[in-house]
Design a protein around this motif. Structure first.
Motif, PDB file in Angstrom:
ATOM      1  N   ALA A 190       0.831  -1.218   0.000  1.00  0.00           N
ATOM      2  CA  ALA A 190       0.000   0.000   0.000  1.00  0.00           C
ATOM      3  C   ALA A 190       0.859   1.260   0.000  1.00  0.00           C
ATOM      4  O   ALA A 190       0.519   2.248  -0.672  1.00  0.00           O
ATOM      5  N   LEU A 191       1.976   1.245   0.703  1.00  0.00           N
ATOM      6  CA  LEU A 191       2.866   2.407   0.715  1.00  0.00           C
ATOM      7  C   LEU A 191       3.611   2.535  -0.616  1.00  0.00           C
ATOM      8  O   LEU A 191       3.813   3.646  -1.107  1.00  0.00           O
ATOM      9  N   ARG A 192       4.002   1.409  -1.205  1.00  0.00           N
ATOM     10  CA  ARG A 192       4.654   1.453  -2.523  1.00  0.00           C
ATOM     11  C   ARG A 192       3.705   2.063  -3.545  1.00  0.00           C
ATOM     12  O   ARG A 192       4.102   2.893  -4.362  1.00  0.00           O
ATOM     13  N   GLU A 193       2.441   1.660  -3.477  1.00  0.00           N
ATOM     14  CA  GLU A 193       1.443   2.188  -4.412  1.00  0.00           C
ATOM     15  C   GLU A 193       1.230   3.679  -4.185  1.00  0.00           C
ATOM     16  O   GLU A 193       1.176   4.462  -5.140  1.00  0.00           O
ATOM     17  N   TYR A 194       1.103   4.102  -2.920  1.00  0.00           N
ATOM     18  CA  TYR A 194       0.893   5.512  -2.608  1.00  0.00           C
ATOM     19  C   TYR A 194       2.000   6.381  -3.208  1.00  0.00           C
ATOM     20  O   TYR A 194       1.732   7.435  -3.797  1.00  0.00           O
ATOM     21  N   ALA A 195       3.254   5.949  -3.053  1.00  0.00           N
ATOM     22  CA  ALA A 195       4.395   6.748  -3.506  1.00  0.00           C
ATOM     23  C   ALA A 195       4.780   6.458  -4.954  1.00  0.00           C
ATOM     24  O   ALA A 195       5.696   7.090  -5.483  1.00  0.00           O
TER      25      ALA A 195
ATOM     26  N   THR B  98      14.832   7.124  -4.825  1.00  0.00           N
ATOM     27  CA  THR B  98      15.792   8.061  -4.255  1.00  0.00           C
ATOM     28  C   THR B  98      15.446   8.212  -2.783  1.00  0.00           C
ATOM     29  O   THR B  98      14.293   8.478  -2.436  1.00  0.00           O
ATOM     30  N   VAL B  99      16.449   8.027  -1.932  1.00  0.00           N
ATOM     31  CA  VAL B  99      16.274   8.189  -0.491  1.00  0.00           C
ATOM     32  C   VAL B  99      17.019   9.469  -0.122  1.00  0.00           C
ATOM     33  O   VAL B  99      18.215   9.604  -0.411  1.00  0.00           O
ATOM     34  N   ILE B 100      16.294  10.401   0.475  1.00  0.00           N
ATOM     35  CA  ILE B 100      16.919  11.691   0.823  1.00  0.00           C
ATOM     36  C   ILE B 100      16.828  11.927   2.327  1.00  0.00           C
ATOM     37  O   ILE B 100      15.953  11.394   3.002  1.00  0.00           O
ATOM     38  N   GLY B 101      17.736  12.744   2.809  1.00  0.00           N
ATOM     39  CA  GLY B 101      17.667  13.224   4.179  1.00  0.00           C
ATOM     40  C   GLY B 101      16.977  14.558   4.198  1.00  0.00           C
ATOM     41  O   GLY B 101      17.243  15.417   3.347  1.00  0.00           O
ATOM     42  N   ALA B 102      16.065  14.737   5.140  1.00  0.00           N
ATOM     43  CA  ALA B 102      15.332  15.995   5.281  1.00  0.00           C
ATOM     44  C   ALA B 102      15.387  16.423   6.753  1.00  0.00           C
ATOM     45  O   ALA B 102      14.363  16.570   7.413  1.00  0.00           O
ATOM     46  N   ALA B 103      16.601  16.546   7.270  1.00  0.00           N
ATOM     47  CA  ALA B 103      16.884  16.983   8.642  1.00  0.00           C
ATOM     48  C   ALA B 103      16.456  15.947   9.679  1.00  0.00           C
ATOM     49  O   ALA B 103      17.265  15.133  10.105  1.00  0.00           O
ATOM     50  N   THR B 104      15.192  15.941  10.078  1.00  0.00           N
ATOM     51  CA  THR B 104      14.733  15.043  11.145  1.00  0.00           C
ATOM     52  C   THR B 104      14.068  13.781  10.625  1.00  0.00           C
ATOM     53  O   THR B 104      13.614  12.952  11.410  1.00  0.00           O
ATOM     54  N   ARG B 105      13.984  13.626   9.313  1.00  0.00           N
ATOM     55  CA  ARG B 105      13.372  12.439   8.727  1.00  0.00           C
ATOM     56  C   ARG B 105      14.076  12.134   7.414  1.00  0.00           C
ATOM     57  O   ARG B 105      14.733  12.995   6.826  1.00  0.00           O
ATOM     58  N   ALA B 106      13.918  10.898   6.971  1.00  0.00           N
ATOM     59  CA  ALA B 106      14.324  10.531   5.624  1.00  0.00           C
ATOM     60  C   ALA B 106      13.058  10.481   4.784  1.00  0.00           C
ATOM     61  O   ALA B 106      11.944  10.372   5.315  1.00  0.00           O
ATOM     62  N   GLU B 107      13.224  10.582   3.487  1.00  0.00           N
ATOM     63  CA  GLU B 107      12.108  10.454   2.565  1.00  0.00           C
ATOM     64  C   GLU B 107      12.497   9.468   1.468  1.00  0.00           C
ATOM     65  O   GLU B 107      13.647   9.443   1.036  1.00  0.00           O
ATOM     66  N   ILE B 108      11.519   8.674   1.057  1.00  0.00           N
ATOM     67  CA  ILE B 108      11.724   7.730  -0.042  1.00  0.00           C
ATOM     68  C   ILE B 108      10.842   8.187  -1.199  1.00  0.00           C
ATOM     69  O   ILE B 108       9.630   8.324  -1.045  1.00  0.00           O
ATOM     70  N   TRP B 109      11.476   8.429  -2.338  1.00  0.00           N
ATOM     71  CA  TRP B 109      10.804   8.951  -3.519  1.00  0.00           C
ATOM     72  C   TRP B 109      10.992   8.009  -4.702  1.00  0.00           C
ATOM     73  O   TRP B 109      12.060   7.409  -4.856  1.00  0.00           O
ATOM     74  N   ASP B 110      10.009   7.927  -5.559  1.00  0.00           N
ATOM     75  CA  ASP B 110      10.216   7.393  -6.891  1.00  0.00           C
ATOM     76  C   ASP B 110      11.162   8.379  -7.566  1.00  0.00           C
ATOM     77  O   ASP B 110      10.952   9.594  -7.496  1.00  0.00           O
ATOM     78  N   THR B 111      12.232   7.897  -8.185  1.00  0.00           N
ATOM     79  CA  THR B 111      13.256   8.789  -8.724  1.00  0.00           C
ATOM     80  C   THR B 111      12.690   9.771  -9.747  1.00  0.00           C
ATOM     81  O   THR B 111      13.056  10.952  -9.739  1.00  0.00           O
ATOM     82  N   ALA B 112      11.796   9.326 -10.610  1.00  0.00           N
ATOM     83  CA  ALA B 112      11.212  10.240 -11.604  1.00  0.00           C
ATOM     84  C   ALA B 112      10.408  11.343 -10.921  1.00  0.00           C
ATOM     85  O   ALA B 112      10.470  12.512 -11.323  1.00  0.00           O
ATOM     86  N   LYS B 113       9.655  10.989  -9.857  1.00  0.00           N
ATOM     87  CA  LYS B 113       8.888  12.005  -9.118  1.00  0.00           C
ATOM     88  C   LYS B 113       9.823  12.995  -8.430  1.00  0.00           C
ATOM     89  O   LYS B 113       9.534  14.189  -8.359  1.00  0.00           O
ATOM     90  N   TRP B 114      10.932  12.488  -7.870  1.00  0.00           N
ATOM     91  CA  TRP B 114      11.902  13.347  -7.190  1.00  0.00           C
ATOM     92  C   TRP B 114      12.495  14.342  -8.185  1.00  0.00           C
ATOM     93  O   TRP B 114      12.614  15.533  -7.893  1.00  0.00           O
ATOM     94  N   THR B 115      12.839  13.866  -9.369  1.00  0.00           N
ATOM     95  CA  THR B 115      13.385  14.743 -10.404  1.00  0.00           C
ATOM     96  C   THR B 115      12.356  15.795 -10.799  1.00  0.00           C
ATOM     97  O   THR B 115      12.676  16.989 -10.892  1.00  0.00           O
TER      98      THR B 115
END
Length: 139
Positions: free
Chosen positions: A90-95, A102-119
């Motif tokens: 369900a989380l894979r589908e949502y994102a 792409t896994v990014i650091g955002a200070a107090t959390r990490a974020e997991i993005w589909d690479t095309a969406k991140w771009t």
């Protein structure tokens, strides 16, 4: 502090590698939930508790939508020996996660993005929008 950007592939079972330096900050177990802008948030137990406390302090009439959004699909994650976590379907589908992530650091959390969406997200950011956001910081 979580910072940086890392490219990974999600395997056929839905597992994603969390960078070693992120795992140091997140701990042995952490939480993955729906995030904003079409990504997933990855929170340490301390940040998860902080979110829970803030939500609990709000009246139900104000908090119920946020509680449903963040907690209904959330999952506790424990990295395997290779540092991979299983992202529930369900989380894979949502994102929109399929293969390239792409896994990014955002200070107090990490974020997991589909690479095309991140771009696409990065390309949508303008100098003007960044300046407007910096005004909030009085920076």
């Amino acid at each position: 502090m979580l910072m940086g950007e890392f490219q990974h592939n999600m395997d056929a079972k839905g597992r994603v590698t969390i960078p070693a330096r992120f795992r140091e900050d997140l701990g042995d177990r952490f939480y993955v939930t729906k995030g904003l802008d079409g990504c997933l948030f990855v929170l340490s137990p301390a940040q998860w508790e902080k979110l829970l406390e803030k939500m609990s302090s709000l009246p139900l009439s104000k908090a119920r939508s946020l509680q449903r959004f963040f907690f209904s699909g959330a999952a506790e994650a424990e990295p395997d020996k290779q540092g991979r976590i299983l992202i529930p379907a369900a989380l894979r589908e949502y994102a929109g996660l399929e293969k390239d992530v792409t896994v990014i650091g955002a200070a107090t959390r990490a974020e997991i993005w589909d690479t095309a969406k991140w771009t696409q997200y990065n390309e949508s950011q303008t100098q003007e929008s960044i300046l407007d956001a910096m005004d909030l910081l009085e920076f």
